[in-house]
Design an enzyme around this catalytic site. Structure first.
Site, PDB file in Angstrom:
ATOM      1  N   CYS A 104       0.529  -1.052   0.053  1.00 40.11           N
ATOM      2  CA  CYS A 104       0.200   0.110   0.381  1.00 40.11           C
ATOM      3  C   CYS A 104       0.375   1.053  -0.146  1.00 40.11           C
ATOM      4  O   CYS A 104       0.642   2.434   0.304  1.00 40.11           O
ATOM      5  CB  CYS A 104      -0.430   0.094   0.714  1.00 40.11           C
ATOM      6  SG  CYS A 104       0.303  -0.075   2.529  1.00 40.11           S
ATOM      7  N   LEU A 105       1.569   0.993  -0.637  1.00 35.03           N
ATOM      8  CA  LEU A 105       2.999   2.378  -0.261  1.00 35.03           C
ATOM      9  C   LEU A 105       3.293   2.837  -1.654  1.00 35.03           C
ATOM     10  O   LEU A 105       3.150   1.959  -2.624  1.00 35.03           O
ATOM     11  CB  LEU A 105       4.253   2.259   0.305  1.00 35.03           C
ATOM     12  CG  LEU A 105       4.902   1.354   1.464  1.00 35.03           C
ATOM     13  CD1 LEU A 105       5.822   1.972   2.178  1.00 35.03           C
ATOM     14  CD2 LEU A 105       3.658   2.419   2.504  1.00 35.03           C
ATOM     15  N   CYS A 106       3.067   4.163  -1.710  1.00 34.81           N
ATOM     16  CA  CYS A 106       3.567   4.953  -2.831  1.00 34.81           C
ATOM     17  C   CYS A 106       4.854   4.980  -3.115  1.00 34.81           C
ATOM     18  O   CYS A 106       4.948   5.691  -3.502  1.00 34.81           O
ATOM     19  CB  CYS A 106       3.052   6.513  -2.309  1.00 34.81           C
ATOM     20  SG  CYS A 106       1.729   7.376  -4.611  1.00 34.81           S
ATOM     21  N   THR A 107       5.263   3.331  -3.742  1.00 31.79           N
ATOM     22  CA  THR A 107       6.320   3.956  -4.756  1.00 31.79           C
ATOM     23  C   THR A 107       6.984   2.032  -4.878  1.00 31.79           C
ATOM     24  O   THR A 107       6.017   0.993  -4.756  1.00 31.79           O
ATOM     25  CB  THR A 107       7.586   3.983  -3.363  1.00 31.79           C
ATOM     26  OG1 THR A 107       8.361   2.975  -4.094  1.00 31.79           O
ATOM     27  CG2 THR A 107       7.445   2.778  -2.175  1.00 31.79           C
ATOM     28  N   LEU A 163       6.330   6.312   5.074  1.00 29.24           N
ATOM     29  CA  LEU A 163       4.781   6.773   5.365  1.00 29.24           C
ATOM     30  C   LEU A 163       3.562   6.611   5.917  1.00 29.24           C
ATOM     31  O   LEU A 163       2.590   7.011   5.673  1.00 29.24           O
ATOM     32  CB  LEU A 163       3.986   5.487   3.837  1.00 29.24           C
ATOM     33  CG  LEU A 163       4.178   5.940   2.403  1.00 29.24           C
ATOM     34  CD1 LEU A 163       5.706   6.041   2.098  1.00 29.24           C
ATOM     35  CD2 LEU A 163       3.467   6.128   1.483  1.00 29.24           C
TER      36      LEU A 163
END
Ligand SMILES: *Cc1c(COP(=O)(O)O)cnc(C)c1O
Length: 400
Positions: free
Chosen positions: A349-352, A390
């Protein structure tokens, strides 16, 4: 191996869907007590009786895991003052705790001297700080010397010995350092060598053990006094990837038995001989359990988006020392008996884009709410991950 109850993976005999309800949230880490117990029993059955088994706490410092192991192993190896505190909270006596690692501060060293643990000295200047702490506290520090061998162990996932190293004292410098320390107020116990980690090749481990013994006995001979402690390291690996074969421990046990009986005991009849293991004891006993939050298709590729990710289980994302990213074993924990398969990418769910837990893996068709389970999460999982990245909450850990 973990049990499967009907269609659901079970940890410590508890179905994962039930366990998720018990924990109250996903993601979480679960460690199977019985698997840890069985692993230690297996090691004991293969290694010579005369060898002490030490657990390197950094592999999994969860207090419940450490407490459980306190009843199973002979000693603990710690690599920080915080790990030392965790070890001292158990029944294991301080005399059976060793403190290794570079960069121990004067304060940490004083804590270790006060605790009465064995400090594995990594340099000459560290030795002088230990002597200072001992003088100040009026306590004779218990020390061993970590040796950087004059050879490398091939086939290790991580090399920590041979050539130039931040670890230990170069083997060729050891005799002169011990001469300098001869008059110091130190209780010198013996030697430690730990030259590599994550090795799956029994032939290489056998060779490394032989060379370590040869080196440490040579140094013991030059030291001339009776050495009471020989920590031979470990480096036993576990299979992470599809092509990995489990380590065959039988030849390693055989070689160690020969070395102890024929080589070490005739010269050092009373010395404590130690094998020091981290991931081999706990790595395969743990799972990282996440839940599918979203399922989406992008230009033909199916993505399962889970509520966990690399912030908890960095190693499974391929960003903890791997050169080529490969998938950790991964399953849909509540669909263990499904024979249908689809190719998906499991992402966190991390934006990377780095947050990838499974790249093109074959799994039963899964949807929102299903449990995605990553294996081999019992070592270097939570505490080896960037949990603050995050700002998601810390995942619970349970020992079942
Ligand atoms: C990290 C470490 C270990 C444990 O390594 P594993 O690969 O987990 O077995 C043992 N001893 C020392 C000194 C270490 O630094």
């Amino acid at each position: 191996m973990f049990d499967v109850a009907e269609d659901c993976l079970a940890v410590g005999g508890v179905r994962l869907d039930r366990l998720a309800d018990r924990v109250g949230t996903t993601p979480f880490f679960a460690y199977d007590r019985r698997l840890i117990t069985a692993r230690v029993a297996y090691l004991r059955s293969v290694l010579p009786k005369d060898v002490k088994l030490s657990y390197a706490i950094k592999a999994n410092p969860m207090p419940a895991v450490v407490q459980h192991l306190a009843g199973l192993v002979d000693s603990f190896d710690v690599a920080s003052a915080f790990e030392m505190k965790t070890a001292l909270d158990t029944v294991v006596p301080s005399s059976s705790i060793s403190f290794a690692g570079p960069g121990k501060t004067a304060i940490e060293l004083a804590q270790a001297v006060a605790a009465g643990v064995t400090i594995e000295m990594e340099s000459e200047s560290e030795a002088s700080r230990i002597i200072e702490a001992g003088n100040r506290l009026g306590i004779r520090p218990r020390v061993a010397l970590r040796v950087n061998p004059n050879f490398q162990v091939k086939g290790s996932g991580m090399k920590m010995g041979g050539g130039p190293q931040q670890f230990g004292v170069d083997a060729e410098e050891v005799p002169s350092l011990l001469e300098k320390l001869a008059s110091a107020d130190l209780d010198f116990l013996g030697f430690h060598v730990f030259a590599g980690s994550q090795n799956l090749h029994s032939d290489i481990l056998c060779e490394a053990l032989s060379r370590n013994v040869e080196l440490l006995l040579d140094l013991s001979g030059k030291y001339g006094h009776s050495v009471r402690y020989l920590n031979l390291g470990g480096g036993f690996g576990i299979p992470y990837f599809e092509k990995d074969r489990s380590l065959d421990l039988v030849p390693v046990g055989k070689r160690l038995t020969e070395l102890v009986e024929n080589t070490i005991r005739p010269l050092l009849p009373g010395a404590k001989i130690v094998i020091e293991l981290g991931r081999y004891l706990v790595g395969e006993s743990g799972v990282y359990v996440t839940r599918v939050v979203d399922r989406k298709v992008s230009r033909g590729r199916v993505y399962l988006v889970v509520d966990g990710g690399l912030h908890h289980q960095l190693a499974a994302s391929g960003n903890f020392g791997q050169v080529i990213r490969r998938n950790y074993p991964i399953v849909i924990g509540n669909k263990m008996n499904s024979i249908e398969r689809e190719i998906v990418s499991v992402v966190g769910c991390l934006c990377t884009p780095l947050d990838l837990l499974g790249d093109n893996v074959s799994l039963p068709p899964a949807d929102v709410g299903d449990l995605v389970v990553v294996f081999q999460a019992g070592a270097y999982g939570l505490t080896a991950s960037p949990t603050a990245f995050l700002g998601h909450p810390m995942p619970p850990e349970v020992l079942v």
